[in-house]
Structures are given as structure tokens and as C-alpha cells.
Design an enzyme around this catalytic site. Sequence first.
Site, PDB file in Angstrom:
ATOM      1  N   HIS A 121      -9.046  -0.136 -12.931  1.00  0.00           N
ATOM      2  CA  HIS A 121      -7.805  -0.110 -12.150  1.00  0.00           C
ATOM      3  C   HIS A 121      -7.579  -1.520 -11.587  1.00  0.00           C
ATOM      4  CE1 HIS A 121      -5.299   0.842  -8.584  1.00  0.00           C
ATOM      5  NE2 HIS A 121      -4.994   1.967  -9.191  1.00  0.00           N
ATOM      6  N   ASP A 198     -16.447   1.625  -8.217  1.00  0.00           N
ATOM      7  CA  ASP A 198     -15.133   2.118  -7.811  1.00  0.00           C
ATOM      8  C   ASP A 198     -15.183   3.636  -7.998  1.00  0.00           C
ATOM      9  OD1 ASP A 198     -12.589   3.116  -7.725  1.00  0.00           O
ATOM     10  OD2 ASP A 198     -11.704   1.596  -9.023  1.00  0.00           O
ATOM     11  N   GLN A 201     -11.865   7.894  -8.360  1.00  0.00           N
ATOM     12  CA  GLN A 201     -11.602   9.118  -9.125  1.00  0.00           C
ATOM     13  C   GLN A 201     -12.847   9.994  -9.254  1.00  0.00           C
ATOM     14  OE1 GLN A 201      -8.675  10.123  -9.945  1.00  0.00           O
ATOM     15  NE2 GLN A 201      -7.470   8.253  -9.814  1.00  0.00           N
TER      16      GLN A 201
HETATM   17  N1  7TS Z   1      -9.524   2.831  -8.416  1.00  0.00           N
HETATM   18  C1  7TS Z   1      -9.148   3.842  -9.196  1.00  0.00           C
HETATM   19  C2  7TS Z   1     -10.021   4.274 -10.316  1.00  0.00           C
HETATM   20  C3  7TS Z   1      -7.947   4.515  -8.932  1.00  0.00           C
HETATM   21  O1  7TS Z   1      -7.593   5.542  -9.716  1.00  0.00           O
HETATM   22  C4  7TS Z   1      -7.161   4.108  -7.830  1.00  0.00           C
HETATM   23  C5  7TS Z   1      -5.823   4.736  -7.549  1.00  0.00           C
HETATM   24  C6  7TS Z   1      -7.619   3.059  -7.027  1.00  0.00           C
HETATM   25  C7  7TS Z   1      -8.793   2.430  -7.361  1.00  0.00           C
HETATM   26  C8  7TS Z   1      -6.868   2.588  -5.828  1.00  0.00           C
HETATM   27  O2  7TS Z   1      -6.976   3.521  -4.807  1.00  0.00           O
HETATM   28  P1  7TS Z   1      -6.186   3.310  -3.429  1.00  0.00           P
HETATM   29  O3  7TS Z   1      -6.390   4.585  -2.701  1.00  0.00           O
HETATM   30  O4  7TS Z   1      -6.794   2.148  -2.744  1.00  0.00           O
HETATM   31  O5  7TS Z   1      -4.754   3.067  -3.808  1.00  0.00           O
HETATM   32  N2  7TS Z   1      -5.229   5.313  -8.682  1.00  0.00           N
HETATM   33  C9  7TS Z   1      -3.959   5.738  -8.827  1.00  0.00           C
HETATM   34  C10 7TS Z   1      -3.519   6.356 -10.002  1.00  0.00           C
HETATM   35  O6  7TS Z   1      -4.197   6.546 -11.002  1.00  0.00           O
HETATM   36  N3  7TS Z   1      -2.225   6.674  -9.843  1.00  0.00           N
HETATM   37  O7  7TS Z   1      -1.837   6.302  -8.626  1.00  0.00           O
HETATM   38  C11 7TS Z   1      -2.906   5.726  -7.972  1.00  0.00           C
END
Ligand code: 7TS
Length: 409
Positions: A121, A198, A201
Site C-alpha cells: 500500500h 503493515d 489488513q
Molecule cells: N496498509 C494497508 C495494507 C491498507 O490496506 C491500508 C488502507 C493502509 C495501510 C492505510 O491505512 P490507514 O488507516 O492509515 O488509512 N487500505 C485501504 C484500502 O484498501 N481501501 O481504502 C483504504
Amino acid sequence: MLSKDIRNHFPILDQEINGHPLVYLDSAATSQKPRQVIEAISDYYSFGNSNVHRGVHTLGNRATEGYEGAREKVRKFINAKSTEEVIFMRGTTTALNTVAQSYGRANVGEGDEIIITYMEHHSNIIPWQQLAKEKGAVLKYVDLEEDGTLSLEKVREVITDRTKIVSIMYVSNVLGTMNPIKEITEIAHAHGAVMVVDGAQAAPHLKIDVQKLDCDFFAFSGHKMCGPTGIGVLYGKKDLLDKMEPVEFGGEMIDFVGLYESTWKELPWKFEGGTPIIAGAIGLGAAIDFLEEIGLDNIERHEHELAGYAMERMSEIDGLTIYGPLDPGKRAGLVTFNLDDVHPHDVATVLDMHGIAVRAGHHCAQPLMKWLDVSATARASFYIYNTEADVDRFVDGLRIAKEYFADVY
Ligand code: 7TS
């Protein structure tokens, strides 16, 4: 499959969208919130709102107990050794940036290597790009197997004795693959590198045990696991965190402030500058209680089953491409796909007209889209409240989209 009653805990699901009962298949972006979490936040603001760590008064103590109680729930949830290793922050993005800016700046030098993969990501790419640029370090990518999985052979080929940081996602938000984090951590450690995970998910779907994984840092977000937005966690091993400098300075995180020099509080508070995310932490604590009551093993099994059922049903549709491994045992509860030449935004729009919410776009993984040789995809992601009936509605929606665009294109 989990009980259909779980759905009743989520008030938002009980509504119609565009004249159809809502089928929410976008939990990888953010999950819905059960009544227990909404009420915990509402109760906090109704009966316990106060700032923490400063109070002699009863409300202050109540808020502090709620906030620090949530930290203990997180500690148990990920099996950290101590609450000193659990730092509340805004989410996965902030947690990964904190590791890059604090540990990274102090430990990565010119010519050193940082290792990530093509499936990451953007939140697990850009902090390392920036660090590499600042330090003259080398950012290296582990290539993927044809089905989108990660092989330990390729990981071994890329990590060297110049590697200082390996940062890899546990579960892919596009391919649904689950990466062998424990084994990758062993390889990273054998070369003297730290392992950053990370877990955005993974935490909503799998039992996390940071001691078993032996990773050095683990980042995740509350909002993908039934908690509120604006709260997430950075886990780090105490001996590393002890040596790291904070990246945010101000109130709450200090011990002594002089005119020209200051000292920091002990862990975990030295990383929590400013008034903390009190309601968010309390909401996350309630989300953890809720998930643990269902049982993480049951959640994982439910998602494997639903993803398997979805892939089986989706295979009935001609011209539909599924990305990532086709073996449901190798993936978490999401399916990323394209339908013939129909643009994924068009697919998502037709589904939305029938009350079905999916995501379309690059899913914050542009290097992976390039690797897949597509500009965008659509994605259905499942969680505890989804059922086989939701999958059936989704597949019916795909058929309608296919027929509709067959006439248009
Ligand atoms: N890493 C992964 C694997 C993710 O899926 C996401 C967000 C993040 C980091 C970032 O997380 P945040 O809470 O800091 O924003 N993924 C997604 C997605 O797949 N669709 O919208 C957000």
C-alpha cells in the site's frame, strides 16, 4: 459461517441504498461499526469526557482509566509483552511514518538498503522512498510470483547485510494474499535488519501474536476492525522504542521542560504528544471486546469460506478476471477483479445502483497495478456481517453490469 445475527449489531446495515437493501462489500477500506462501539464512544462523551493523565478530579481519572484500559486490551489482542510497547496513534499510515522518521532516520545511512515488495500500500512505500532520498539509501523491491504470492526464495535474494529495514504487509489489500511474516522476519534478523509489519489488513481478520511473529514493529488501524476512525496502533519492541526519539513534541509527552532543553516521559507516552485520542482508544477497546467475543479463529474461517464461495460464484461469469491466487486457502476475505473491458468504476456504479457497495480504483497500490498491468480494478471485501446471500446479490449485480455494458460498449 458465522451466525447471521452478527449483522443485527450493525445499525448502518439496516437500510436501503437506491431502493435496495444495502450489501456492504467495502470493509477493506473501512469496516462498519457495531452498536457496542458506537455506545462506548457515546457513553464516554455523555458521562466520562475529560482530559487524561492530569486529573485529580473524578472524570479525569475515569477518562484515564478508559484510555489506559484500552491500551491493555490492545496489548492482549496482539500479545505484546507490555503496554509500554503499545503506542496509540492515528492509524497505520502515521505508525509507519513514525517508524521511518524515528527509527529510520537514526539507523539508515548512505548505501544502506530498505526492502519492501511490489504489493505494498502507498503507506508502506512513500515513507521509505522519502527516507531513502533523505539518507542516500537504496529502496529495493521483492518481486512477486505469477499468482501474486511472495516466495521466501525471492525474499532471500533481495535482503543482504546492507539491509537495515524490511517492511512488508501481512495481508494484501488487493490480492488478498497472506505473507509469511514469521519466516521473513527470521531472514531479516539473520542479516541484522529490523522487521516492520503493515498489519492494516491483518489485525481485523487474523489472530495476531507479535511475540510469535518476532517482528520489531507492527502497525494497524482501528477503523478496519470495527473501531472508529482516527485511532491506530504502533507496536514496537521495548528495547528499540527506548532508544528512539519522538517525532511529535509538545504537551503530554514531556517529563521536564527547560528554556533550551527538555526530557521525555517514559514509554509509551513519549510518542503520544498532545491530548491523546481518548474516545478513539475507548472505541477501539470496545471493538476488540466485540471481535474477541466472536473469536478471531471464527472470523478467519468465515472469511476464507466467503471468499471461496465468492470466487466459485464469480467463475460462472464469462470474461471476469480475478487477481491473486485462486486457492481460497491462500487468501483473506477479499476478491479483486475486472469484468471484460468494462471500467471498474462503471462496474461499481451499476452495483451501487443495486445497493451493493464495492471499491474501484488503484486501491492505493499503484506499483501493484503496474505489476498487474492494469490501471484500476474493482474489489469486493467481506467481513463478519457478510453472508452467502450478500455474495449472491453481488454476483447478480455483476451479471446486470455485464449485460448493461454489453449494449453500451
Ligand atoms: N496498509 C494497508 C495494507 C491498507 O490496506 C491500508 C488502507 C493502509 C495501510 C492505510 O491505512 P490507514 O488507516 O492509515 O488509512 N487500505 C485501504 C484500502 O484498501 N481501501 O481504502 C483504504
